[in-house]
Design a protein around this motif. Structure first.
Motif, PDB file in Angstrom:
ATOM      1  N   LEU A  11       0.818  -1.212   0.000  1.00 24.39           N
ATOM      2  CA  LEU A  11       0.000   0.000   0.000  1.00 24.39           C
ATOM      3  C   LEU A  11       0.855   1.266   0.000  1.00 24.39           C
ATOM      4  N   THR A  12       2.119   1.164   0.413  1.00 32.06           N
ATOM      5  CA  THR A  12       3.005   2.330   0.414  1.00 32.06           C
ATOM      6  C   THR A  12       3.401   2.758  -0.991  1.00 32.06           C
ATOM      7  N   GLY A  46       1.283  -0.977  11.609  1.00 31.35           N
ATOM      8  CA  GLY A  46       2.054  -2.073  11.037  1.00 31.35           C
ATOM      9  C   GLY A  46       1.225  -3.125  10.345  1.00 31.35           C
ATOM     10  N   ALA A  47      -0.096  -3.092  10.527  1.00 29.08           N
ATOM     11  CA  ALA A  47      -0.945  -4.139   9.961  1.00 29.08           C
ATOM     12  C   ALA A  47      -2.285  -3.550   9.535  1.00 29.08           C
ATOM     13  N   ILE A  48      -2.862  -4.130   8.505  1.00 31.65           N
ATOM     14  CA  ILE A  48      -4.149  -3.657   8.008  1.00 31.65           C
ATOM     15  C   ILE A  48      -5.245  -3.853   9.053  1.00 31.65           C
ATOM     16  N   GLU A  49      -5.133  -4.874   9.887  1.00 35.02           N
ATOM     17  CA  GLU A  49      -6.144  -5.119  10.916  1.00 35.02           C
ATOM     18  C   GLU A  49      -6.261  -3.963  11.905  1.00 35.02           C
ATOM     19  N   ARG A  67      -0.129  -5.896   0.812  1.00 37.26           N
ATOM     20  CA  ARG A  67       0.685  -5.808   2.026  1.00 37.26           C
ATOM     21  C   ARG A  67       0.653  -4.359   2.506  1.00 37.26           C
ATOM     22  N   PRO A  68       0.700  -4.121   3.808  1.00 40.17           N
ATOM     23  CA  PRO A  68       0.749  -2.723   4.244  1.00 40.17           C
ATOM     24  C   PRO A  68       2.093  -2.075   3.916  1.00 40.17           C
ATOM     25  N   HIS A  69       3.178  -2.851   3.989  1.00 43.09           N
ATOM     26  CA  HIS A  69       4.524  -2.306   3.788  1.00 43.09           C
ATOM     27  C   HIS A  69       5.324  -3.204   2.851  1.00 43.09           C
ATOM     28  N   ALA A  70       6.297  -2.608   2.172  1.00 38.65           N
ATOM     29  CA  ALA A  70       7.104  -3.343   1.201  1.00 38.65           C
ATOM     30  C   ALA A  70       8.385  -3.904   1.803  1.00 38.65           C
ATOM     31  N   LEU A  71       8.755  -3.434   2.993  1.00 36.18           N
ATOM     32  CA  LEU A  71      10.055  -3.762   3.569  1.00 36.18           C
ATOM     33  C   LEU A  71       9.904  -4.533   4.875  1.00 36.18           C
ATOM     34  N   GLU A  72      10.767  -5.516   5.057  1.00 38.48           N
ATOM     35  CA  GLU A  72      10.846  -6.239   6.335  1.00 38.48           C
ATOM     36  C   GLU A  72      12.156  -5.846   7.020  1.00 38.48           C
ATOM     37  N   HIS A  73      12.044  -5.190   8.158  1.00 39.96           N
ATOM     38  CA  HIS A  73      13.247  -4.786   8.879  1.00 39.96           C
ATOM     39  C   HIS A  73      13.915  -6.016   9.473  1.00 39.96           C
ATOM     40  N   LYS A  85      22.125   2.493  10.930  1.00 40.07           N
ATOM     41  CA  LYS A  85      21.939   1.923   9.603  1.00 40.07           C
ATOM     42  C   LYS A  85      20.907   0.816   9.709  1.00 40.07           C
ATOM     43  N   PHE A  86      19.873   0.901   8.850  1.00 43.30           N
ATOM     44  CA  PHE A  86      18.803  -0.093   8.835  1.00 43.30           C
ATOM     45  C   PHE A  86      18.974  -0.998   7.621  1.00 43.30           C
ATOM     46  N   LEU A  87      18.826  -2.302   7.840  1.00 36.56           N
ATOM     47  CA  LEU A  87      18.851  -3.273   6.754  1.00 36.56           C
ATOM     48  C   LEU A  87      17.440  -3.816   6.581  1.00 36.56           C
ATOM     49  N   PHE A  88      16.940  -3.789   5.333  1.00 35.26           N
ATOM     50  CA  PHE A  88      15.589  -4.238   5.033  1.00 35.26           C
ATOM     51  C   PHE A  88      15.634  -5.374   4.019  1.00 35.26           C
ATOM     52  N   LYS A  89      14.791  -6.380   4.262  1.00 28.53           N
ATOM     53  CA  LYS A  89      14.655  -7.487   3.315  1.00 28.53           C
ATOM     54  C   LYS A  89      13.480  -7.195   2.388  1.00 28.53           C
ATOM     55  N   LEU A  90      13.675  -7.460   1.097  1.00 29.77           N
ATOM     56  CA  LEU A  90      12.645  -7.222   0.093  1.00 29.77           C
ATOM     57  C   LEU A  90      11.894  -8.512  -0.209  1.00 29.77           C
ATOM     58  N   HIS A  91      10.817  -8.413  -0.967  1.00 27.12           N
ATOM     59  CA  HIS A  91       9.957  -9.575  -1.214  1.00 27.12           C
ATOM     60  C   HIS A  91      10.672 -10.694  -1.960  1.00 27.12           C
TER      61      HIS A  91
END
Length: 367
Positions: A11-12, A46-49, A67-73, A85-91
């Motif tokens: 959704l972002t 953090g969640a649609i609910e 999904r509400p967000h595209a990134l998983e911290h 520094k933040f590391l994000f995992k993608l789909h």
């Protein structure tokens, strides 16, 4: 809706118009789009609910298809000077990183007065600047708008702090992902989005001349920084392959066009590398360019990258280089970059993680 492959879109990545069209397709009133955007960008759920003022059936449908967000911290590296520094995992299992930098270190438990986020635009980089970690494993793909804008939202959610400034000078060449970048900027600057003024955004490019002109013609007052790193073609050709396509003459002509269209002063970024571009004659030539363009110069002593054997110049040499610029009347800053203890150079944390997971092979040391 912009999306990558068959994965559920985030959704972002929606603009207000796109989300309004979607809820109307679902026989919902247009104001539902504003409610959803408010939950995402203002309340930062953090969640649609958690979007409790939406009908349960609408929440269920949104959760099933988006999904509400595209990134998983996955990881945060914090620094003694409060840089994070933040590391994000993608789909698709790849990683991207962002760096949150305070203007001034926190003193006696007080918060910094300003926070800048360095945002990535690609997974890897195809432009192969010889000193940079981002391109060591090559180029994988562009980030989509949800993944670019989502970094800013994620940094605010993780830090609990408002991001005041953005610099698009993390992993990747932003201008090589121009359409997705500008779509993300629309979200970031929109009143219904993060509502960050365009004057607080800076895009850094290694020198993609056509896109410099495109941004000069764009109505928003976005700032521009040039990753110059060499004042002549001879030096720039050694470390920046892009210069062989658009040399310094073409680049400076595009910057003249920028100055004819924009009021914001340009910034010239210059990473100082021992015995490569730190000769004081380069400083004198750089001073001439900067003075003519009315540009500021940021000098950055080289940050060690595992896999590369470039060397940071001595502090004495760095200061001598700066002083030549200042004595020529140029606004020059010698930036003592933050985050030495957190793999500070662009792409290092992501490179380490993907190498450990076997996604990419360890880069061969090269010069």
């Amino acid at each position: 809706m912009r999306q990558l492959g068959a994965v559920r879109p985030a959704l972002t990545g929606f603009s207000k118009d796109e989300l309004t069209a979607l809820v109307q397709e679902w026989d919902q009133p247009p104001f539902r789009a504003g409610q959803i955007l408010d939950w995402i960008w203002k309340k930062k759920v953090g969640a649609i609910e958690e979007m409790t003022n939406l009908p349960a059936a609408l929440r269920d449908k949104l959760a099933a298809e988006y999904r509400p967000h595209a990134l998983e911290h996955t990881h945060t590296q914090g620094s003694a000077d409060t840089t994070r520094k933040f590391l994000f995992k993608l789909h698709d299992g790849r990683y991207v990183e962002s760096v949150l930098i305070p203007a001034n270190p926190a003193l006696y438990g007080e918060k910094s007065d300003r926070r800048t986020l360095c945002v990535s635009s690609q997974v890897g980089c195809a432009y192969g600047c010889k000193f940079c970690a981002s391109g060591l494993a090559g180029f994988s793909r562009n980030l989509d708008p949800s993944e670019i804008a989502g970094q800013v939202l994620a940094a605010e959610r993780l830090s609990g702090e408002r991001v005041d400034n953005l610099v698009f000078m993390g992993m990747g060449e932003p201008f090589a992902n121009f359409d997705h970048l500008m779509a993300a900027i629309e979200i970031i600057t929109a009143e219904w989005g993060l509502h960050l003024g365009a004057r607080h955004l800076t895009i850094s490019t290694s020198g993609l001349v056509p896109r410099i002109r495109d941004l000069a013609d764009h109505p928003q007052q976005i700032r521009l920084a040039i990753s110059l790193h060499g004042a002549t073609d001879e030096v720039r050709n050694k470390i920046m392959p892009v210069n062989k396509k658009w040399n310094t003459a073409a680049l400076f002509e595009a910057l003249d066009y920028w100055n004819s269209r924009k009021k914001q002063h340009l910034t010239l970024e210059y990473i100082l590398i021992q015995d490569v571009n730190d000769d004081l004659e380069q400083a004198r030539i750089l001073a001439g360019h900067a003075r003519r363009l009315t540009a500021k110069v940021n000098l950055i002593p080289y940050n060690k990258v595992e896999g590369l054997d470039w060397v940071r110049p001595s502090e004495t040499r760095c200061k001598a280089f700066r002083d030549i610029l200042k004595n020529a009347g140029v606004s020059a800053t010698l930036r003592l970059e933050k985050g030495h203890d957190i793999d500070a150079a662009c792409g290092q944390l992501r490179l380490k993680q993907e190498t450990e997971e076997g996604i990419i092979e360890a880069p061969v040391k090269a010069r």
